[in-house]
Design an enzyme around this catalytic site. Structure first.
Site, mmCIF file in Angstrom:
data_model
loop_
_atom_site.group_PDB
_atom_site.id
_atom_site.type_symbol
_atom_site.label_atom_id
_atom_site.label_comp_id
_atom_site.label_asym_id
_atom_site.label_seq_id
_atom_site.Cartn_x
_atom_site.Cartn_y
_atom_site.Cartn_z
ATOM 1 N N HIS A 100 -61.318 42.878 4.226
ATOM 2 C CA HIS A 100 -62.446 42.010 3.883
ATOM 3 C C HIS A 100 -63.690 42.879 3.779
ATOM 4 O O HIS A 100 -64.115 43.483 4.773
ATOM 5 C CB HIS A 100 -62.643 40.941 4.955
ATOM 6 N N HIS A 154 -55.219 44.503 2.790
ATOM 7 C CA HIS A 154 -55.811 43.420 3.588
ATOM 8 C C HIS A 154 -57.103 43.957 4.182
ATOM 9 O O HIS A 154 -57.140 44.477 5.295
ATOM 10 C CB HIS A 154 -54.825 42.989 4.677
ATOM 11 N N HIS A 187 -53.734 34.087 3.844
ATOM 12 C CA HIS A 187 -53.532 34.313 5.265
ATOM 13 C C HIS A 187 -52.638 33.200 5.804
ATOM 14 O O HIS A 187 -52.886 32.014 5.559
ATOM 15 C CB HIS A 187 -54.867 34.260 6.003
ATOM 16 N N ASP A 247 -58.155 45.056 7.951
ATOM 17 C CA ASP A 247 -58.737 43.716 8.062
ATOM 18 C C ASP A 247 -60.269 43.759 8.005
ATOM 19 O O ASP A 247 -60.853 43.687 6.936
ATOM 20 C CB ASP A 247 -58.237 43.033 9.338
ATOM 21 N N ASP A 248 -60.929 43.840 9.162
ATOM 22 C CA ASP A 248 -62.395 43.910 9.261
ATOM 23 C C ASP A 248 -62.735 45.113 10.133
ATOM 24 O O ASP A 248 -63.086 44.974 11.310
ATOM 25 C CB ASP A 248 -62.952 42.623 9.881
ATOM 26 N N GLU A 293 -50.960 33.924 11.492
ATOM 27 C CA GLU A 293 -51.693 34.697 12.504
ATOM 28 C C GLU A 293 -51.986 33.747 13.663
ATOM 29 O O GLU A 293 -51.407 33.828 14.727
ATOM 30 C CB GLU A 293 -52.979 35.277 11.934
#
Length: 349
Positions: free
Chosen positions: A23, A21, A201, A282-283, A204
């Protein structure tokens, strides 16, 4: 400051792991943003990288997304995407990542006039040589923005067809609240017909029902995030029974207020419930840490021991799209056991 600067080198740093996961646009560090802006003649509304880093302190998902999409303006050419991906892979390798399944958001680039082929070929320029340069095998997952019409997603899928040999699957991301997965039923059916793997996704910001929709309507094989499954015991039972992987991102969850503090994160409870949960970044440029940093953070905040960390690492390889190469998956799992043998708990069986 990233957590990697605060903690000593230890098991979480070197533990072999897969990142599922991630990005790629979320790996744009402030210094790189300024370098790309200068190269491409883009003016950023910040005095320098430090001022931009301060702007990375946002209060919710939407404020993060506003900055996230605005900074993408610096990405213009295939070389820009190659450079971005190569920088991530170097950092990931340094934190024990051996396999990475990388998300990208083509609509965020085509809306700025950057062709989808430019994005994919640029990313492939780094991914195709990643194993040789960084010791990291890779796969590429094309995500659709759920807050844009499903018709736009279908057009994007059509535009990407000449480049599908670079892509293993599709995903669904961006603002979740008010955008249920079912709207993308036809896009996911078309992707399945094209032989693409499917993730999304869900759970969340959105309710547990979004996780059910992702499974039942889109037919996803992995759920990205999935935290709110814990609100629905029947759903948890199903996810355990069907061995559906959840790609959890602890530092991201805190920064975006999905949980109030890392000590409140349900990760340990998810593991104890028998869920096939993985830890990811994630980011990471925006959320304060890469894969190893997330492992360190949950160890400290949740009191995880070596057994927990080893199981999270093994889960990451179990959940990876390595069905075409089970021998490689077995090698990665063996690396986890070799790395942890002799420590408390010994190798897993």
């Amino acid at each position: 400051m990233h957590l990697s600067e605060d903690f000593p080198e230890d098991l979480p740093a070197g533990l072999p792991k897969a990142e599922l996961h991630l990005h790629i646009e979320g790996t744009l560090e402030p210094e790189s943003a300024f370098a790309l802006a200068a190269r491409n003649g883009v003016e950023l509304p910040y005095a320098d990288a430090e001022e931009l880093r301060e702007a990375y302190r946002f209060g919710d998902l939407q404020s993060f997304l506003d900055l996230y999409y605005a900074l993408m303006a610096v990405l213009r050419t295939a070389d820009d995407f190659t450079e971005l991906a190569d920088a991530y892979l170097a950092r990931a390798a340094a934190q024990g990542v051996r396999h990475a399944e990388i998300f990208f958001d083509p609509q965020a680039h085509t809306a700025r006039g950057v062709p989808v082929g430019t994005v994919i070929e640029g990313l492939a320029g780094a991914l195709d040589r990643s194993e040789e340069r960084h010791g990291v095998t890779t796969q590429l997952i094309m995500c659709f923005l759920r807050d844009r019409p499903a018709e736009s997603a279908m057009e994007t899928l059509d535009a990407a067809k000449p480049c599908l040999h670079h892509i293993v699957g599709i995903g669904l991301d961006s603002a979740e609240a008010g955008h249920p997965p079912a709207a993308f039923r036809e896009v996911y059916a078309e992707a399945e017909a094209l032989g693409l793997r499917k993730v999304a996704h869900a759970g969340e910001e959105g309710p547990p029902s979004y996780i059910r929709e992702a499974l039942d309507v889109l037919g996803v094989e992995r759920v990205d995030h999935g935290l709110r499954a814990m609100e629905d015991p029947e759903l948890v039972e199903r996810l355990v029974r069907e061995r559906v992987p959840l790609t959890v991102c602890p530092l991201s969850n805190v920064r975006l207020r999905a949980v109030d503090a890392l000590a409140d994160h349900p990760l340990k409870a998810m593991m104890e419930a028998g869920l096939l949960v993985t830890v990811n970044s994630d980011d990471p440029a925006y959320f304060g840490g890469y894969a190893g940093d997330n492992f360190r953070a949950v160890r400290e905040a949740l009191g995880l021991d070596d057994h927990h960390l080893r199981e999270l690492a093994r889960n990451s390889f179990r959940a990876a799209f390595l069905d075409h190469d089970e021998a490689r998956r077995a090698r990665y799992l063996a690396e986890v056991d070799a790395h942890t043998s002799g420590r408390a708990g010994g190798p897993s069986r």
